[in-house]
Design a protein around this motif. Structure first.
Motif, PDB file in Angstrom:
ATOM      1  N   ARG A  71       2.444  -5.244   3.929  1.00  0.00           N
ATOM      2  CA  ARG A  71       1.785  -5.928   5.050  1.00  0.00           C
ATOM      3  C   ARG A  71       1.275  -7.278   4.597  1.00  0.00           C
ATOM      4  O   ARG A  71       1.110  -7.529   3.415  1.00  0.00           O
ATOM      5  CB  ARG A  71       0.649  -5.080   5.601  1.00  0.00           C
ATOM      6  CG  ARG A  71      -0.477  -4.852   4.612  1.00  0.00           C
ATOM      7  CD  ARG A  71      -1.605  -4.055   5.182  1.00  0.00           C
ATOM      8  NE  ARG A  71      -1.231  -2.653   5.240  1.00  0.00           N
ATOM      9  CZ  ARG A  71      -1.986  -1.711   5.768  1.00  0.00           C
ATOM     10  NH1 ARG A  71      -3.144  -2.010   6.277  1.00  0.00           N
ATOM     11  NH2 ARG A  71      -1.590  -0.466   5.775  1.00  0.00           N
TER      12      ARG A  71
ATOM     13  N   VAL B 236      -3.300  -2.727  10.742  1.00  0.00           N
ATOM     14  CA  VAL B 236      -2.259  -1.798  11.170  1.00  0.00           C
ATOM     15  C   VAL B 236      -2.933  -0.709  11.988  1.00  0.00           C
ATOM     16  O   VAL B 236      -3.798   0.011  11.492  1.00  0.00           O
ATOM     17  CB  VAL B 236      -1.522  -1.181   9.957  1.00  0.00           C
ATOM     18  CG1 VAL B 236      -0.508  -0.150  10.413  1.00  0.00           C
ATOM     19  CG2 VAL B 236      -0.849  -2.269   9.145  1.00  0.00           C
TER      20      VAL B 236
ATOM     21  N   GLN C  57       0.844  -1.188   0.000  1.00  0.00           N
ATOM     22  CA  GLN C  57       0.000   0.000   0.000  1.00  0.00           C
ATOM     23  C   GLN C  57       0.876   1.233   0.000  1.00  0.00           C
ATOM     24  O   GLN C  57       1.834   1.320   0.759  1.00  0.00           O
ATOM     25  CB  GLN C  57      -0.927   0.011   1.218  1.00  0.00           C
ATOM     26  CG  GLN C  57      -1.997  -1.037   1.120  1.00  0.00           C
ATOM     27  CD  GLN C  57      -3.074  -0.861   2.171  1.00  0.00           C
ATOM     28  OE1 GLN C  57      -2.928  -0.070   3.081  1.00  0.00           O
ATOM     29  NE2 GLN C  57      -4.141  -1.610   2.011  1.00  0.00           N
TER      30      GLN C  57
ATOM     31  N   PRO D 230       4.691  -1.538   7.416  1.00  0.00           N
ATOM     32  CA  PRO D 230       3.609  -0.557   7.402  1.00  0.00           C
ATOM     33  C   PRO D 230       3.769   0.456   8.529  1.00  0.00           C
ATOM     34  O   PRO D 230       3.996   0.081   9.676  1.00  0.00           O
ATOM     35  CB  PRO D 230       2.343  -1.393   7.573  1.00  0.00           C
ATOM     36  CG  PRO D 230       2.785  -2.727   8.005  1.00  0.00           C
ATOM     37  CD  PRO D 230       4.212  -2.896   7.647  1.00  0.00           C
ATOM     38  N   GLU D 231       3.694   1.730   8.176  1.00  0.00           N
ATOM     39  CA  GLU D 231       3.868   2.762   9.194  1.00  0.00           C
ATOM     40  C   GLU D 231       2.481   3.175   9.723  1.00  0.00           C
ATOM     41  O   GLU D 231       1.489   3.056   9.016  1.00  0.00           O
ATOM     42  CB  GLU D 231       4.672   3.937   8.641  1.00  0.00           C
ATOM     43  CG  GLU D 231       4.149   4.518   7.350  1.00  0.00           C
ATOM     44  CD  GLU D 231       3.266   5.709   7.592  1.00  0.00           C
ATOM     45  OE1 GLU D 231       3.315   6.264   8.695  1.00  0.00           O
ATOM     46  OE2 GLU D 231       2.517   6.059   6.696  1.00  0.00           O
ATOM     47  N   PRO D 232       2.406   3.652  10.961  1.00  0.00           N
ATOM     48  CA  PRO D 232       1.105   3.864  11.607  1.00  0.00           C
ATOM     49  C   PRO D 232       0.365   5.137  11.207  1.00  0.00           C
ATOM     50  O   PRO D 232      -0.810   5.267  11.526  1.00  0.00           O
ATOM     51  CB  PRO D 232       1.456   3.900  13.095  1.00  0.00           C
ATOM     52  CG  PRO D 232       2.865   4.354  13.135  1.00  0.00           C
ATOM     53  CD  PRO D 232       3.511   3.841  11.895  1.00  0.00           C
ATOM     54  N   TYR D 233       0.983   6.075  10.502  1.00  0.00           N
ATOM     55  CA  TYR D 233       0.319   7.341  10.208  1.00  0.00           C
ATOM     56  C   TYR D 233      -0.485   7.295   8.909  1.00  0.00           C
ATOM     57  O   TYR D 233      -1.636   7.658   8.863  1.00  0.00           O
ATOM     58  CB  TYR D 233       1.332   8.492  10.192  1.00  0.00           C
ATOM     59  CG  TYR D 233       1.936   8.690  11.551  1.00  0.00           C
ATOM     60  CD1 TYR D 233       1.220   9.309  12.566  1.00  0.00           C
ATOM     61  CD2 TYR D 233       3.199   8.207  11.855  1.00  0.00           C
ATOM     62  CE1 TYR D 233       1.751   9.461  13.835  1.00  0.00           C
ATOM     63  CE2 TYR D 233       3.735   8.352  13.117  1.00  0.00           C
ATOM     64  CZ  TYR D 233       3.001   8.983  14.105  1.00  0.00           C
ATOM     65  OH  TYR D 233       3.522   9.124  15.358  1.00  0.00           O
ATOM     66  N   LYS D 234       0.135   6.840   7.829  1.00  0.00           N
ATOM     67  CA  LYS D 234      -0.582   6.746   6.557  1.00  0.00           C
ATOM     68  C   LYS D 234      -0.879   5.302   6.164  1.00  0.00           C
ATOM     69  O   LYS D 234      -1.632   5.056   5.241  1.00  0.00           O
ATOM     70  CB  LYS D 234       0.228   7.416   5.445  1.00  0.00           C
ATOM     71  CG  LYS D 234       0.331   8.913   5.597  1.00  0.00           C
ATOM     72  CD  LYS D 234       1.064   9.501   4.413  1.00  0.00           C
ATOM     73  CE  LYS D 234       1.158  11.014   4.559  1.00  0.00           C
ATOM     74  NZ  LYS D 234       1.925  11.599   3.447  1.00  0.00           N
ATOM     75  N   GLY D 235      -0.256   4.326   6.832  1.00  0.00           N
ATOM     76  CA  GLY D 235      -0.484   2.919   6.528  1.00  0.00           C
ATOM     77  C   GLY D 235       0.294   2.424   5.328  1.00  0.00           C
ATOM     78  O   GLY D 235       0.038   1.336   4.825  1.00  0.00           O
ATOM     79  N   LYS D 236       1.273   3.208   4.853  1.00  0.00           N
ATOM     80  CA  LYS D 236       2.047   2.825   3.684  1.00  0.00           C
ATOM     81  C   LYS D 236       3.054   1.740   4.052  1.00  0.00           C
ATOM     82  O   LYS D 236       3.603   1.745   5.146  1.00  0.00           O
ATOM     83  CB  LYS D 236       2.792   4.042   3.123  1.00  0.00           C
ATOM     84  CG  LYS D 236       1.860   5.095   2.568  1.00  0.00           C
ATOM     85  CD  LYS D 236       2.480   6.443   2.300  1.00  0.00           C
ATOM     86  CE  LYS D 236       3.847   6.456   1.758  1.00  0.00           C
ATOM     87  NZ  LYS D 236       4.292   7.795   1.323  1.00  0.00           N
TER      88      LYS D 236
ATOM     89  N   ARG E 200      -3.676   2.621  13.361  1.00  0.00           N
ATOM     90  CA  ARG E 200      -3.387   3.939  12.815  1.00  0.00           C
ATOM     91  C   ARG E 200      -3.349   4.976  13.930  1.00  0.00           C
ATOM     92  O   ARG E 200      -4.156   4.948  14.845  1.00  0.00           O
ATOM     93  CB  ARG E 200      -4.466   4.330  11.798  1.00  0.00           C
ATOM     94  CG  ARG E 200      -4.607   3.357  10.624  1.00  0.00           C
ATOM     95  CD  ARG E 200      -3.422   3.380   9.687  1.00  0.00           C
ATOM     96  NE  ARG E 200      -3.299   4.600   8.962  1.00  0.00           N
ATOM     97  CZ  ARG E 200      -3.859   4.845   7.799  1.00  0.00           C
ATOM     98  NH1 ARG E 200      -4.552   3.920   7.197  1.00  0.00           N
ATOM     99  NH2 ARG E 200      -3.711   6.006   7.215  1.00  0.00           N
TER     100      ARG E 200
END
Length: 177
Positions: free
Chosen positions: A163, A169, A90, A154-160, A171
């Motif tokens: 995964r 994830v 994503q 996957p990072e927690p702010y934008k979900g990019k 957010r």
């Protein structure tokens, strides 16, 4: 008393198992796998079932009993149906493509990431945002999927990021003015 260890492992048609000492070898339509059990358990093949019995009542023997039975069941599942992990990508511009035995990942870095696929595992990319890892060894399939995911978790702010399919994830809310 192990609840898992008590159950015998059924061998489907087309699958054969042989033991030599503490090593069991399972052959099936997808390939051959083997596992060496510790000295705390005994492997017994009776017709189309494989049973695992503990040698003694020590804590270690009881621990190994259920674990070895699970390993034998995973060998049988691997040579009959195989194992599969699906990954999703994503992010805007994030994509994956197979080129021979190399998975090419565009993950927002200044360069393209080339991931060499190890032997014994098949990696396909049916869509640009999907990766499918398949093989007969459950541990190797999981490890390859984890290594691919490690390139961009996957990072927690934008979900990019990359995964597992169906992974949630958590957010976070961003900064406020």
């Amino acid at each position: 008393m192990s609840r898992i260890g008590k159950k015998p492992v059924e061998l489907p048609s087309g699958v054969t198992a042989t033991t030599s000492g503490q090593t069991i070898e399972v052959k099936g339509p997808k390939g051959t796998r083997s596992f060496t059990a510790g000295d705390d358990v005994t492997l017994v093949i009776e017709g189309t079932t494989v049973s695992v019995k503990p040698r003694g009542t020590s804590k270690r023997a009881r621990q190994q009993w259920g674990m070895v039975r699970s390993m034998v069941a995973n060998l049988v599942a691997g040579v009959t149906t195989g194992f599969k992990k699906e990954l999703e990508i994503q992010g805007v511009g994030y994509r994956a493509a197979m080129s021979g035995n190399v998975l090419k990942l565009s993950l927002g870095y200044s360069h393209e990431v080339n991931f060499d696929v190890p032997a014994g595992v098949t990696v396909t990319s049916p869509k640009q945002t999907e990766i499918v890892v398949e093989g007969i060894d459950q541990q190797q399939v999981g490890q390859v999927a984890a290594n691919i995911r490690e390139w961009k978790r996957p990072e927690p702010y934008k979900g990019k990021g990359i995964r597992y399919k169906g992974e949630f994830v958590f957010r976070k809310e961003g900064k406020k003015k």
